[in-house]
Design a protein around this motif. Sequence first.
Motif, PDB file in Angstrom:
ATOM      1  N   THR A 198       0.842  -1.198   0.000  1.00 35.89           N
ATOM      2  CA  THR A 198       0.000   0.000   0.000  1.00 35.89           C
ATOM      3  C   THR A 198       0.875   1.245   0.000  1.00 35.89           C
ATOM      4  O   THR A 198       1.761   1.390   0.847  1.00 35.89           O
ATOM      5  CB  THR A 198      -0.918   0.010   1.235  1.00 35.89           C
ATOM      6  N   VAL A 199       0.633   2.137  -0.940  1.00 33.15           N
ATOM      7  CA  VAL A 199       1.358   3.402  -1.004  1.00 33.15           C
ATOM      8  C   VAL A 199       0.527   4.458  -0.275  1.00 33.15           C
ATOM      9  O   VAL A 199      -0.686   4.564  -0.481  1.00 33.15           O
ATOM     10  CB  VAL A 199       1.596   3.833  -2.465  1.00 33.15           C
ATOM     11  N   PHE A 200       1.187   5.232   0.581  1.00 32.45           N
ATOM     12  CA  PHE A 200       0.491   6.261   1.350  1.00 32.45           C
ATOM     13  C   PHE A 200       1.382   7.474   1.482  1.00 32.45           C
ATOM     14  O   PHE A 200       2.607   7.385   1.303  1.00 32.45           O
ATOM     15  CB  PHE A 200       0.072   5.734   2.728  1.00 32.45           C
ATOM     16  N   SER A 201       0.801   8.614   1.782  1.00 33.85           N
ATOM     17  CA  SER A 201       1.615   9.818   1.966  1.00 33.85           C
ATOM     18  C   SER A 201       2.198   9.822   3.368  1.00 33.85           C
ATOM     19  O   SER A 201       1.520   9.513   4.345  1.00 33.85           O
ATOM     20  CB  SER A 201       0.788  11.090   1.723  1.00 33.85           C
ATOM     21  N   ILE A 202       3.454  10.195   3.466  1.00 32.64           N
ATOM     22  CA  ILE A 202       4.177  10.076   4.725  1.00 32.64           C
ATOM     23  C   ILE A 202       3.663  11.016   5.800  1.00 32.64           C
ATOM     24  O   ILE A 202       3.745  10.735   6.991  1.00 32.64           O
ATOM     25  CB  ILE A 202       5.689  10.293   4.491  1.00 32.64           C
ATOM     26  N   LEU A 248      11.650   7.812  -4.730  1.00 33.59           N
ATOM     27  CA  LEU A 248      10.583   8.476  -3.975  1.00 33.59           C
ATOM     28  C   LEU A 248      10.037   9.655  -4.783  1.00 33.59           C
ATOM     29  O   LEU A 248      10.785  10.372  -5.450  1.00 33.59           O
ATOM     30  CB  LEU A 248      11.105   8.983  -2.637  1.00 33.59           C
ATOM     31  N   THR A 249       8.735   9.854  -4.688  1.00 31.76           N
ATOM     32  CA  THR A 249       8.096  10.937  -5.426  1.00 31.76           C
ATOM     33  C   THR A 249       7.128  11.710  -4.527  1.00 31.76           C
ATOM     34  O   THR A 249       6.710  11.219  -3.475  1.00 31.76           O
ATOM     35  CB  THR A 249       7.298  10.401  -6.633  1.00 31.76           C
ATOM     36  N   ILE A 250       6.795  12.911  -4.979  1.00 34.17           N
ATOM     37  CA  ILE A 250       5.768  13.710  -4.322  1.00 34.17           C
ATOM     38  C   ILE A 250       4.421  13.352  -4.944  1.00 34.17           C
ATOM     39  O   ILE A 250       4.284  13.298  -6.168  1.00 34.17           O
ATOM     40  CB  ILE A 250       6.026  15.217  -4.523  1.00 34.17           C
ATOM     41  N   ASN A 251       3.419  13.099  -4.112  1.00 38.25           N
ATOM     42  CA  ASN A 251       2.071  12.881  -4.610  1.00 38.25           C
ATOM     43  C   ASN A 251       1.461  14.256  -4.903  1.00 38.25           C
ATOM     44  O   ASN A 251       1.078  14.985  -3.999  1.00 38.25           O
ATOM     45  CB  ASN A 251       1.237  12.131  -3.570  1.00 38.25           C
ATOM     46  N   GLU A 252       1.401  14.602  -6.178  1.00 37.54           N
ATOM     47  CA  GLU A 252       0.997  15.943  -6.582  1.00 37.54           C
ATOM     48  C   GLU A 252      -0.434  16.270  -6.137  1.00 37.54           C
ATOM     49  O   GLU A 252      -0.714  17.396  -5.701  1.00 37.54           O
ATOM     50  CB  GLU A 252       1.114  16.094  -8.100  1.00 37.54           C
ATOM     51  N   LEU A 305       6.005  27.068   3.992  1.00 33.56           N
ATOM     52  CA  LEU A 305       4.836  26.189   3.959  1.00 33.56           C
ATOM     53  C   LEU A 305       4.813  25.322   2.717  1.00 33.56           C
ATOM     54  O   LEU A 305       4.406  24.145   2.775  1.00 33.56           O
ATOM     55  CB  LEU A 305       3.560  27.026   4.023  1.00 33.56           C
ATOM     56  N   ASN A 306       5.268  25.862   1.604  1.00 35.45           N
ATOM     57  CA  ASN A 306       5.330  25.081   0.375  1.00 35.45           C
ATOM     58  C   ASN A 306       6.240  23.862   0.551  1.00 35.45           C
ATOM     59  O   ASN A 306       5.912  22.757   0.114  1.00 35.45           O
ATOM     60  CB  ASN A 306       5.837  25.956  -0.771  1.00 35.45           C
ATOM     61  N   ILE A 307       7.369  24.061   1.227  1.00 36.90           N
ATOM     62  CA  ILE A 307       8.275  22.944   1.535  1.00 36.90           C
ATOM     63  C   ILE A 307       7.578  21.950   2.452  1.00 36.90           C
ATOM     64  O   ILE A 307       7.622  20.734   2.235  1.00 36.90           O
ATOM     65  CB  ILE A 307       9.577  23.463   2.184  1.00 36.90           C
ATOM     66  N   TYR A 308       6.926  22.465   3.479  1.00 33.12           N
ATOM     67  CA  TYR A 308       6.239  21.609   4.454  1.00 33.12           C
ATOM     68  C   TYR A 308       5.183  20.737   3.779  1.00 33.12           C
ATOM     69  O   TYR A 308       5.121  19.525   3.999  1.00 33.12           O
ATOM     70  CB  TYR A 308       5.608  22.487   5.532  1.00 33.12           C
ATOM     71  N   PHE A 309       4.356  21.346   2.933  1.00 31.73           N
ATOM     72  CA  PHE A 309       3.304  20.591   2.256  1.00 31.73           C
ATOM     73  C   PHE A 309       3.888  19.523   1.330  1.00 31.73           C
ATOM     74  O   PHE A 309       3.367  18.407   1.241  1.00 31.73           O
ATOM     75  CB  PHE A 309       2.398  21.533   1.453  1.00 31.73           C
ATOM     76  N   LYS A 310       4.965  19.847   0.630  1.00 38.20           N
ATOM     77  CA  LYS A 310       5.595  18.871  -0.260  1.00 38.20           C
ATOM     78  C   LYS A 310       6.148  17.686   0.533  1.00 38.20           C
ATOM     79  O   LYS A 310       5.987  16.525   0.130  1.00 38.20           O
ATOM     80  CB  LYS A 310       6.719  19.530  -1.065  1.00 38.20           C
ATOM     81  N   LEU A 311       6.822  17.971   1.631  1.00 34.53           N
ATOM     82  CA  LEU A 311       7.412  16.893   2.420  1.00 34.53           C
ATOM     83  C   LEU A 311       6.339  15.965   2.986  1.00 34.53           C
ATOM     84  O   LEU A 311       6.535  14.743   3.040  1.00 34.53           O
ATOM     85  CB  LEU A 311       8.257  17.480   3.559  1.00 34.53           C
ATOM     86  N   CYS A 312       5.214  16.519   3.391  1.00 30.28           N
ATOM     87  CA  CYS A 312       4.121  15.694   3.907  1.00 30.28           C
ATOM     88  C   CYS A 312       3.502  14.819   2.818  1.00 30.28           C
ATOM     89  O   CYS A 312       2.852  13.816   3.118  1.00 30.28           O
ATOM     90  CB  CYS A 312       3.040  16.574   4.526  1.00 30.28           C
TER      91      CYS A 312
END
Length: 305
Positions: A55-59, A148-152, A186-193
């Motif tokens: 299962t793939v999930f956002s960290i 690893l990728t960012i879930n857009e 915040l843009n960095i924070y949202f991407k990392l999450c």
Amino acid sequence: MNQVLQEIIENNRSWTEKGTIATYIPELAKANPHALGVYLVDMQNNEYFAGDVHTVFSIQSISKIITFICALTDTDFNTISKVISVEPTADEFNSIANLEIKNTNKPLNPMINSGAIATITLVKGKTYEEKFQRIFHFFKLVTDNPNLTINEAIYQSESSTGDRNRSLAYYMKSTGIIHDEVEEILNIYFKLCSINVTCKDIARIGVVLANNGIQPYSNQRVIRKDICQIVKAVMSTCGMYSGSGSFATTVGMPAKSGVGGGILAVVPHKFGIGVVGPALDASGNSIAGIKVLTELSSRLDLSIY
């Protein structure tokens, strides 16, 4: 070991019915509430797993561990302590209350939203993109996963609904805790999450911490030992939000959860553990994931206490 893990998954899968999916970030509402998986990596790089480990999930908030490690690597702890405390809190992870009632205005710890946002400002980078890449590249290194990728979709959902996080950040800007451009941080924070991971990825972060900074799969040191000690201590007291005390008494492992349903747990000198179970309890932690870790800790005598 795989048989033990399979039994534990089967024993606790019914708990997924008792939790709820995070919906305040709309994209998270699409997660499968019945998913449940566990992945272990030991000091010899042996891997054991059961359940829905693919299962793939956002960290989500598990990313706070990596941000904190990067900040500790780039900035000495005394300097960090002027910006962020390392004290536990009984408030919700996105609470603004502790920023208002404390004389210092500092976030209580780097494992809650305000603390993680402030932590990003302490990571080196001449530009905001360099700050982000510094952390993201370290993610890839410590998980041994260059793909690893960012879930857009989740990133956009986080950004468009992140008003509480904006409130936290702008409040800290007003009190001098943050000096950077708020929207950039915040843009960095949202991407990392929004980084996509599996149980294996977070278990590999866990085993590096369990091995005091040395990757068992490369035998290379990627984190200083003193940083690992600080991070595990903060995970023990703060990593499971307002449920940290209960988790310490029933499971007894340094751990960090995320509202995507993941839990990263560390058994020093033994295992890194990754769990996924998107159905959450009232504290924002995987309800079945905690039950899995509780039984695993009991059966294998893993509590550090």
